[in-house]
Structures are given as C-alpha cells and as structure tokens.
Write a protein that holds these residues in place. Structure first.
Motif, PDB file in Angstrom:
ATOM      1  N   UNK A 235      80.334 -14.253  36.232  1.00  0.00           N
ATOM      2  CA  UNK A 235      78.978 -14.018  35.728  1.00  0.00           C
ATOM      3  C   UNK A 235      78.124 -15.262  35.961  1.00  0.00           C
ATOM      4  N   UNK A 236      76.833 -15.114  35.763  1.00  0.00           N
ATOM      5  CA  UNK A 236      75.909 -16.246  35.716  1.00  0.00           C
ATOM      6  C   UNK A 236      75.136 -16.098  34.419  1.00  0.00           C
ATOM      7  N   UNK A 237      74.823 -17.233  33.780  1.00  0.00           N
ATOM      8  CA  UNK A 237      73.994 -17.161  32.571  1.00  0.00           C
ATOM      9  C   UNK A 237      72.631 -17.769  32.888  1.00  0.00           C
ATOM     10  N   UNK A 238      71.580 -17.003  32.647  1.00  0.00           N
ATOM     11  CA  UNK A 238      70.210 -17.487  32.845  1.00  0.00           C
ATOM     12  C   UNK A 238      69.345 -16.659  31.914  1.00  0.00           C
ATOM     13  N   UNK A 239      68.148 -17.129  31.594  1.00  0.00           N
ATOM     14  CA  UNK A 239      67.332 -16.362  30.657  1.00  0.00           C
ATOM     15  C   UNK A 239      67.109 -14.938  31.173  1.00  0.00           C
ATOM     16  N   UNK A 240      67.383 -13.984  30.320  1.00  0.00           N
ATOM     17  CA  UNK A 240      67.178 -12.585  30.691  1.00  0.00           C
ATOM     18  C   UNK A 240      68.380 -11.920  31.334  1.00  0.00           C
ATOM     19  N   UNK A 241      69.526 -12.646  31.399  1.00  0.00           N
ATOM     20  CA  UNK A 241      70.674 -12.080  32.126  1.00  0.00           C
ATOM     21  C   UNK A 241      71.299 -10.880  31.429  1.00  0.00           C
ATOM     22  N   UNK A 242      70.919 -10.624  30.174  1.00  0.00           N
ATOM     23  CA  UNK A 242      71.478  -9.444  29.498  1.00  0.00           C
ATOM     24  C   UNK A 242      70.537  -8.236  29.554  1.00  0.00           C
ATOM     25  N   UNK A 243      69.404  -8.380  30.266  1.00  0.00           N
ATOM     26  CA  UNK A 243      68.495  -7.230  30.397  1.00  0.00           C
ATOM     27  C   UNK A 243      69.175  -6.087  31.148  1.00  0.00           C
TER      28      UNK A 243
ATOM     29  N   UNK B  90      65.638 -16.697  36.398  1.00  0.00           N
ATOM     30  CA  UNK B  90      65.152 -15.977  35.228  1.00  0.00           C
ATOM     31  C   UNK B  90      65.042 -14.487  35.564  1.00  0.00           C
TER      32      UNK B  90
ATOM     33  N   UNK C 238      63.184 -11.034  34.088  1.00  0.00           N
ATOM     34  CA  UNK C 238      62.073 -10.723  33.187  1.00  0.00           C
ATOM     35  C   UNK C 238      61.868  -9.218  33.097  1.00  0.00           C
TER      36      UNK C 238
ATOM     37  N   UNK D 162      63.219 -13.814  27.967  1.00  0.00           N
ATOM     38  CA  UNK D 162      64.475 -13.518  27.284  1.00  0.00           C
ATOM     39  C   UNK D 162      65.239 -14.795  26.958  1.00  0.00           C
ATOM     40  N   UNK D 163      66.119 -14.683  25.952  1.00  0.00           N
ATOM     41  CA  UNK D 163      66.955 -15.835  25.584  1.00  0.00           C
ATOM     42  C   UNK D 163      68.058 -16.054  26.628  1.00  0.00           C
ATOM     43  N   UNK D 164      68.587 -17.257  26.652  1.00  0.00           N
ATOM     44  CA  UNK D 164      69.615 -17.647  27.617  1.00  0.00           C
ATOM     45  C   UNK D 164      70.988 -17.403  26.993  1.00  0.00           C
TER      46      UNK D 164
END
Lengths: 359, 138, 107
Positions: free
Chosen positions: A120-128, A210, A212, C4-6
């Motif tokens: 995985x990669x973690x960045x803002x919005x990655x769970x959208x 990111x 969005x 969104x949050x990180x």
C-alpha cells in the motif's frame, strides 16, 4: 483422524504445482484455499504468459489455471475451498475455518504456498472510495466483469501496473497516466509498448501526493520526485479521475510460516521477509516446505515450478520415489527454474535466491 | 511479400515464437533468454508468431504493398475490431503518432487465440518505425 | 473537494500524525505502536499498514526497514468467530468400515 501425507496451503500456481507432483507420486494430498475457487491469481490473468513451452508460455493465464486443475484432479488431489487456514500447531496439525465450521487436519508434510499481498501507499485521501490496489481493479474487470471506473490513474510501472493498465484499456477504460517514482521503467519494455501505443503516458520520477474528492475520488494530485523519491514542491499537477490503482510491489504472506516457527530472512529483491529455505524448498522446520511468492516474489511460472520442486521433495521424503528417479525429476524442474532466472531481469532474482539458500 | 520483423531486445525468458512458427524460421534455442533469430528466407508470412508472442513484439512487413505504401501486420486485442478502410493513427512503441494509416485487412483465426492481426498501410519510409495504432473505440 | 486525512492503518483509522506522536513518545517497534495506537490490530491484521509503519520507523531511527518486520504474529492469523475457535472439529474420521464420518468432538 484422517491423515494426509501432504497438506498444501494455497491453491495458486505454486500450491497446485506442489499438490500435482506429490499426488502423481501417490501421496494422499489435501489442498486448502481461502477462496471459493482454486487458481490463486491465475484466473484473473487474461494475457498470454512468457516462459518456455513447459511453462505453457504463449497461453493465457486462466487457460493455464484450467489445465492445472485438470492435472490436480487426475493426480487425485483433494481440494477444500473457502477454508481460511488460521493456525498451524507443533504436532503438525492445521486448522482452517469457513463461516460455519473450523476443522483440524493432520499431515506428515506441510507445503506453504500462501502467496503475497499487495503493498500500500499512505497519502492524504488514500482511503477514499476509488483508491484501490491494481489487483483489486483486475478482480473487478476480469472476475466480475465490471470496470472500477472510467478514468484511471495507475501508480507503478512494474509488470503488474503495465499489465493491469493494458487489461483496463481492453475493458474500455481510459487510463490517463502511469506514474513511476523511479527514473526508469520498472517492468518489461514490451509491456510498456502495449500501453504506450494505446496512448497512455508513463510519467517517470512521479508519484501521487494526494487523493481528493467529496465522498469518492474525483482527482489526484501528482508531483515529480527527486532522487530520494521526495516530491519536489512546485511540480504538482491535478489529474481528474475516478479511480487510482496502486501497483507498488508485493510482500510475501509469511504469517503462517512465522507462527509455525520457520526462520525468516530478509531479501529486498524478493519482496521482504520470507521463510529461509534451501534449494529443495525446505524451510527451517523439518516437515514444512515453502513455494511460490511466499518464498520470494517472482512470477507465476517460477511459482509453479517451485511448487513442483516442493511437491516432488515431499514425495521423495515420504519414500514414494527412489533416489535416482527423484534426482532426475528434481534436475529437470531446477533446470527450467534456472532458465527462467536468466537474463537482465531474472539474474537479480537468481542471485537473491542464492543468498537465501546460503542464509 | 510479407516477412517477419521481430522487435525483441530484452532477453526475457520466453520462446513461444519458436514453437508457433510452422516453417521453423524462428530459433531461440535451449537458453530461453536468448533473443529469437528469424530467417526471413524461411518465413512464409503466416502471422502465427505475431499472435503468439506474449510481448506483442513480432510483426509482418510487406515493403511493396503499393507504389507508395508498405504494410505492417500487428497484434490487436481490443474490441470492436476496426473495419477495413478505416483511417487510424499509426503509432510507434513510444505512443507517438507518426502518420495516418489505413486498415487493409483484419485477421481473426481460431489459432490466434483471440489475438487479432491488423494489416495497416502506411507510407513506405515509416513502416520500419510503426508498431501499431491508436485503439479504435467504434 | 474535501482534503482527506493521512490514514496509515485504515482498519483502525490511525493517521500518520498519531504514529509519529507514538514514536516521539518512545515507541520503537511495530508492537509498541500497535499497543498504543491500535495500528495493525484491525480486520486485515496489519497486512496493509505494517510495511508502511516499518518504513516510518526506519526513516525516523535511520535503521534498515527489515529490523522492524514482520512484528509479532499470533494465532489465529485471520479473523475467526470465537464460537468456531472453541469448536474446532477434527477433519473427516475414517470409521471401521472405511467410510467417512465427521467427528463431532472438539478440543
């Protein structure tokens, strides 16, 4: 309790290869898998495979899967599907559960072919919703026959990213770009050629910064990266899209190997921590063998032959093969594996594999 | 006369082209990471290798299709298939459009296992660089 | 469009900031971070986030990432209903006649 000579965990190419070989030599084999159908990732692969004729090269992945299932049936392999193996115990027993029952099985030899999981990669919005792994997108398109979205951005130019991009294009999606953090393509140029000819740009030294959207993905922000893979401020661009696929490598699924006491070793080129094993695919635990992506991330053809090696070894140790027959068979399979590990791409994996054998 | 062109440079362990060829015009050999060697004298232009190559790196070229045009047969795995006569964007391996090409034939043999061959006419001087077309979406 | 949050651990919704805070408080392993933040304790059992957290630890402590992996793994390695865990049955037992019956006994 019913006793099996060999219990194989995981019915992908490695597990099928192991079960077929052990079964053919007369071993009583049980093959367990958490999915409702066997084949692992093979039935998602609609492209023609590389390799030699013995690896069914030039044949599409799902057709290879069908062939292997046929061979497993002919070899008398018992297959229990929809069973998640949740434990292995010191007495060699294996426990597996579905939604209604948990069952304990006993075997003389255990072959773990549990495969890999996607990084995985973690960045803002990655769970959208709309952000997913490349494998998930491939499941949507090739198993369920629905597109995950219309406008797609792919992260990762390895063979998984390139092949899934091609398949999403074939399914009618618009792939807007492939992002690659490294300064050069990481997969085969011939796979890149397929998607470039279709008009998909491969953006080298780029990553996603990111995701969005209001409730689901509407756009991604990407940026150029420096030699330490850090985004360079001022290079951001926004690409409207409804799907972002991550194809950023695989990690061997070592949980079962670890809880059963197999030593783990680290190999960067093979995907991370994996069970230490020798060239016979024997782990540090005497009755446990390993094969396929669990024993180092490679390709379906190598996984299949590693499985065949493990299955043949287990049959030999059960006394089902005399030493001459065994050595001949082993040399034949090992020869094929050696040939798959040649060339500029295979060489790295061959050296990494030898490091593991020596560890 | 159509003859084979193999654009295989990466030493990928692979040899289906050798076994697809009915006239034994392609040899990879025992070491499957060797690049394929094609003998264009033995090639009969059947296209079996074009469909069989997992890397889509085999092509057929007819340098003398007409006074001004040559053709290239390339593998094509998108639906719907382009109709004969369609004008398309002819592209190289980097995805650059080099010229307008014209579809002159589409072959879909059972032996090709769902890979189609599209024959496209392009100006003679570009045929060595062209490797395919922008997929037609109908 | 919302920012969104990180989120690093999606099962337990643990953010990068929370993990950095745990490290600043002295956590130096996957297990320590798991106990403080619940990262890796959710349905996927860390399959998604463990590697990411190991990379964060590796960058912070300037140590190779493999020193932090795979963290401690315990049975059951996959989520399973407690009722099933308690009633694990033996695989098919062969009766005297050679036919197969399911053994109802648990352990």
């Amino acid at each position: 309790m019913k006793h099996y000579d060999v219990i194989v965990v995981g019915a992908g190419p490695a597990g099928l290869g192991a079960a077929i070989e052990a079964g053919r030599q007369g071993a009583k084999v049980l093959l367990l898998d958490e999915n409702d159908r066997p084949g692992g990732q093979l039935f998602k692969q609609i492209h023609k495979f590389f390799g030699s004729r013995e690896h069914y090269a030039g044949t599409r992945g799902f057709a290879i899967g069908r062939q292997l299932l046929q061979e497993a049936e002919e070899a008398g392999v018992e297959i229990h599907l929809g069973r998640r193996v949740w434990g292995i115990f010191p007495d060699g027993s294996v426990t597996a559960a579905n939604d209604t029952e948990s069952v304990r099985y006993q075997g003389s030899y255990l072959i773990l072919a549990t495969g890999a999981s996607e990084n995985a990669l973690a960045f803002p919005g990655c769970t959208l919703p709309g952000v997913m792994t490349a494998g998930a997108a491939q499941t949507f398109a090739n198993v369920h026959h629905v597109l995950p979205g219309q406008n797609i951005v792919m992260v990762g130019s390895g063979n998984v990213g390139l092949i899934v991009t091609y398949q999403l294009l074939q399914a009618g999606a618009n792939v807007k770009a492939i992002l690659e953090a490294a300064p050069k393509l990481s997969g085969y140029a011939v796979h890149a050629g397929k998607v470039r000819r279709a008009g998909v740009p491969v953006l080298l030294s780029h990553t996603v910064t990111r995701a969005m959207g209001d409730g689901s993905l509407e756009a991604v922000e990407i940026a150029q990266v420096d030699e330490h893979f850090a985004p360079i401020p001022g290079t951001e661009q926004v690409i409207p899209c409804d799907t972002l696929c991550l194809a950023v490598g695989l990690t061997p699924r070592v949980e079962l190997a670890d809880v059963s006491g197999c030593d783990l070793v680290w190999s960067g080129p093979l995907g991370g921590k994996l069970p230490r094993h020798n060239r016979h695919m024997e782990s540090s635990r005497s009755n446990i063998l390993v094969a396929g992506d669990l024993a180092g991330i490679e390709e379906a053809s190598t996984a299949l032959d590693e499985g065949r090696l493990a299955g043949t070894r287990a049959a030999y140790r059960l006394g089902l093969l005399d030493v001459g027959t065994y050595e001949g068979r082993r040399a034949e399979i090992q020869g094929r594996l050696d040939r798959l590990r040649q060339g500029p791409f295979g060489e790295k994996r061959r050296r990494a594999k030898e490091e593991v054998w020596k560890a | 006369m159509r003859r084979i062109l193999i654009d295989c440079k990466e030493h990928i362990p692979c040899n289906p082209c050798q076994f697809a060829c009915p006239t034994h015009a392609i040899v990879v050999g025992e070491d499957i990471t060797e690049l394929p060697h094609a003998d264009s004298e033995k090639c009969v232009g059947c296209g079996a290798c074009v469909a069989a190559c997992p890397g889509q790196a085999c092509f057929l070229i007819d340098p003398d299709f007409s006074e001004s045009e040559a053709t290239i047969d390339f593998p094509y795995e998108y639906l719907p298939l382009p109709p004969v006569g369609l004008e398309v964007e002819a592209r190289n391996n980097l995805g650059e459009t080099l010229c307008t090409g014209r579809v002159v034939k589409v072959l879909s043999l059972t032996a090709y296992d769902h890979t189609n061959l599209v024959r496209m006419a392009v100006p003679k001087d570009l045929v060595q660089q062209v490797r395919g077309m922008k997929p037609w979406r109908g | 469009m919302k920012q969104e949050r990180d989120i690093v651990c999606r099962c337990e919704e643990v953010t990068r900031e929370e993990i950095m805070e745990a490290i600043r408080l002295g956590d130096d392993s996957l297990d320590a971070i798991k106990k403080r933040t619940r990262a890796g304790m959710g349905f996927c059992q860390g399959r998604t986030c463990k590697r990411l957290i190991a990379q964060i630890l590796s960058a912070y402590y300037h140590l190779p990432v493999d020193q932090f992996l795979p963290g401690s793994i315990r049975l059951p390695i996959m989520p399973i209903r407690l009722s099933l865990l308690a009633e694990t049955v033996d695989g098919a037992v062969e009766s005297e006649e050679g036919g197969e019956v399911h053994a109802p006994d648990s352990h």
